[in-house]
Design an enzyme around this catalytic site. Structure first.
Site, PDB file in Angstrom:
ATOM      1  N   HIS A  10     -15.155  -3.133  -4.964  1.00  0.00           N
ATOM      2  CA  HIS A  10     -14.575  -3.334  -3.704  1.00  0.00           C
ATOM      3  C   HIS A  10     -15.765  -4.059  -2.780  1.00  0.00           C
ATOM      4  CE1 HIS A  10     -12.038  -2.329  -0.267  1.00  0.00           C
ATOM      5  NE2 HIS A  10     -13.082  -2.996   0.382  1.00  0.00           N
TER       6      HIS A  10
ATOM      7  N   GLN B 228       0.513  -1.005  -0.656  1.00  0.00           N
ATOM      8  CA  GLN B 228       0.013  -0.242  -0.267  1.00  0.00           C
ATOM      9  C   GLN B 228       1.626   1.139   0.014  1.00  0.00           C
ATOM     10  OE1 GLN B 228      -3.491  -0.523  -0.338  1.00  0.00           O
ATOM     11  NE2 GLN B 228      -3.470   1.416  -0.317  1.00  0.00           N
TER      12      GLN B 228
ATOM     13  N   ASP C 154     -11.184  -6.945  -4.355  1.00  0.00           N
ATOM     14  CA  ASP C 154     -11.837  -5.880  -5.758  1.00  0.00           C
ATOM     15  C   ASP C 154     -11.628  -7.077  -7.229  1.00  0.00           C
ATOM     16  OD1 ASP C 154     -11.408  -3.898  -4.396  1.00  0.00           O
ATOM     17  OD2 ASP C 154      -9.575  -3.278  -5.136  1.00  0.00           O
TER      18      ASP C 154
ATOM     19  N   VAL D 267      -6.119   7.036  -3.450  1.00  0.00           N
ATOM     20  CA  VAL D 267      -5.058   5.495  -3.185  1.00  0.00           C
ATOM     21  C   VAL D 267      -5.167   6.683  -1.418  1.00  0.00           C
ATOM     22  CG1 VAL D 267      -3.718   5.175  -2.888  1.00  0.00           C
ATOM     23  CG2 VAL D 267      -4.201   6.444  -5.058  1.00  0.00           C
ATOM     24  N   ALA D 268      -5.805   4.909  -0.830  1.00  0.00           N
ATOM     25  CA  ALA D 268      -5.849   4.895   0.610  1.00  0.00           C
ATOM     26  C   ALA D 268      -4.594   4.996   1.145  1.00  0.00           C
ATOM     27  CB  ALA D 268      -6.294   3.687   1.374  1.00  0.00           C
TER      28      ALA D 268
ATOM     29  N   GLU E 276     -17.581   2.103  -5.607  1.00  0.00           N
ATOM     30  CA  GLU E 276     -16.645   1.822  -6.031  1.00  0.00           C
ATOM     31  C   GLU E 276     -17.306   0.353  -6.106  1.00  0.00           C
ATOM     32  OE1 GLU E 276     -12.339   0.587  -3.969  1.00  0.00           O
ATOM     33  OE2 GLU E 276     -11.378   2.693  -4.178  1.00  0.00           O
TER      34      GLU E 276
ATOM     35  N   SER F 139      -6.205   1.029   4.657  1.00  0.00           N
ATOM     36  CA  SER F 139      -6.869   0.633   3.302  1.00  0.00           C
ATOM     37  C   SER F 139      -7.586  -1.140   4.305  1.00  0.00           C
ATOM     38  CB  SER F 139      -5.686  -0.031   2.231  1.00  0.00           C
ATOM     39  OG  SER F 139      -6.004  -0.664   1.627  1.00  0.00           O
TER      40      SER F 139
END
Ligand SMILES: [Zn+2]
Length: 272
Positions: A247, A152, A196, A181-182, A244, A187
């Protein structure tokens, strides 16, 4: 008489000397004052410059403090302490910007499809959902599942670097990157409870994904397997994440059913 003249000359000489000394003294005084004033002006200008520099450094420190806060705030595994009623339920672990995951957290993993890993405790549910989808004629592609902290961080840093090279300042680059972006530790993919999933025929991660048969099947059926669409379109202000359609997050069958029926995000559900 000669002596008189001599002493008068001496007196004259003495007066001249006093005058010279006095003028010298005055000149010295004026020069001193001028130099003093000059030093004062230069000193002030320098002080101002130094304050400016200090403020800039303070601002930079603030930015890096904000940046490092998220990664270090949580020190104990899944942070659900804020919600005592559901705190013992690992399936409801809330991980978002204000509930970061410990950097060292690592679930026991199991491979759900080739090279994609999930928390071993959700393997059966995830595998059953994918199997039933395939049975219903869906062609699914799991593009991401468990991602560790390091991965990440790589993704975040490379997105930050892109923005910086586009001419963003450090703070703006950070804020912009965070929208898509986390930040490492925030995340859900680090929990091993998120997948995902896209259509194998359309693998783009954008809103058009929602129009695929596969996305529609998942939206209608995932709750039966304990999964929810984690970031719905109308809840971005609650989740802090844009829509999203790919997700999915495991929360357990009971919670997934209730969340789907009542149209609740995990943030809202754990607060009940
Ligand atoms: Zn995801």
């Amino acid at each position: 008489m000669g002596t008189d003249l001599h002493s008068r000359r001496q007196r004259n000489h003495g007066r001249k000397l006093k005058k010279v000394l006095f003028i010298g003294f005055l000149a010295g005084l004026v020069c001193g004052l001028l130099l003093g004033a000059l030093a004062f002006i230069i000193g002030n200008a320098w002080k101002e410059k130094r304050n400016e520099a200090e403020n800039a450094t303070k601002k930079n420190k603030e930015v890096s403090r904000q940046a490092s806060f998220h990664g270090n705030a949580a020190t104990v595994g899944l942070n659900t302490d804020t919600y005592p009623s559901k705190k013992d339920d690992w399936r409801l672990a809330l991980v978002n910007e204000s509930h970061p995951l410990d950097e060292g957290w690592k679930p026991e993993l199991a491979e759900v499809v080739k090279d994609r890993y999930v928390d071993a405790r959700i393997l059966d549910a995830a595998a059953k959902m994918l199997e039933d989808a395939a049975g219903a004629g869906m062609s699914l592609y799991v593009c991401s599942a468990y991602r560790d902290y390091e991965k990440q961080r790589e993704i975040f840093n490379s997105s930050m670097a892109d923005r910086l090279s586009q001419g963003y300042g450090p703070l703006d680059a950070y804020e912009e990157t965070k929208k898509s972006v986390a930040f490492p530790g925030t995340s859900e993919h680090a929990t091993g409870l998120a997948l995902d999933i896209t259509s194998a025929k359309y693998v783009e991660l954008n809103e058009k994904q929602a129009d695929t048969e596969e996305a529609k099947w998942l939206a209608a059926n995932s709750w039966k397997y304990g999964f929810v669409l984690r970031y719905p379109p109308e809840k971005a202000d609650v989740t802090g994440i844009i829509y999203e359609p790919w997700h999915y997050r495991y929360v357990g069958q009971e919670a997934a059913k209730e969340m789907t029926e009542k149209n609740l995000t995990l943030e809202e559900y754990v607060e009940l």
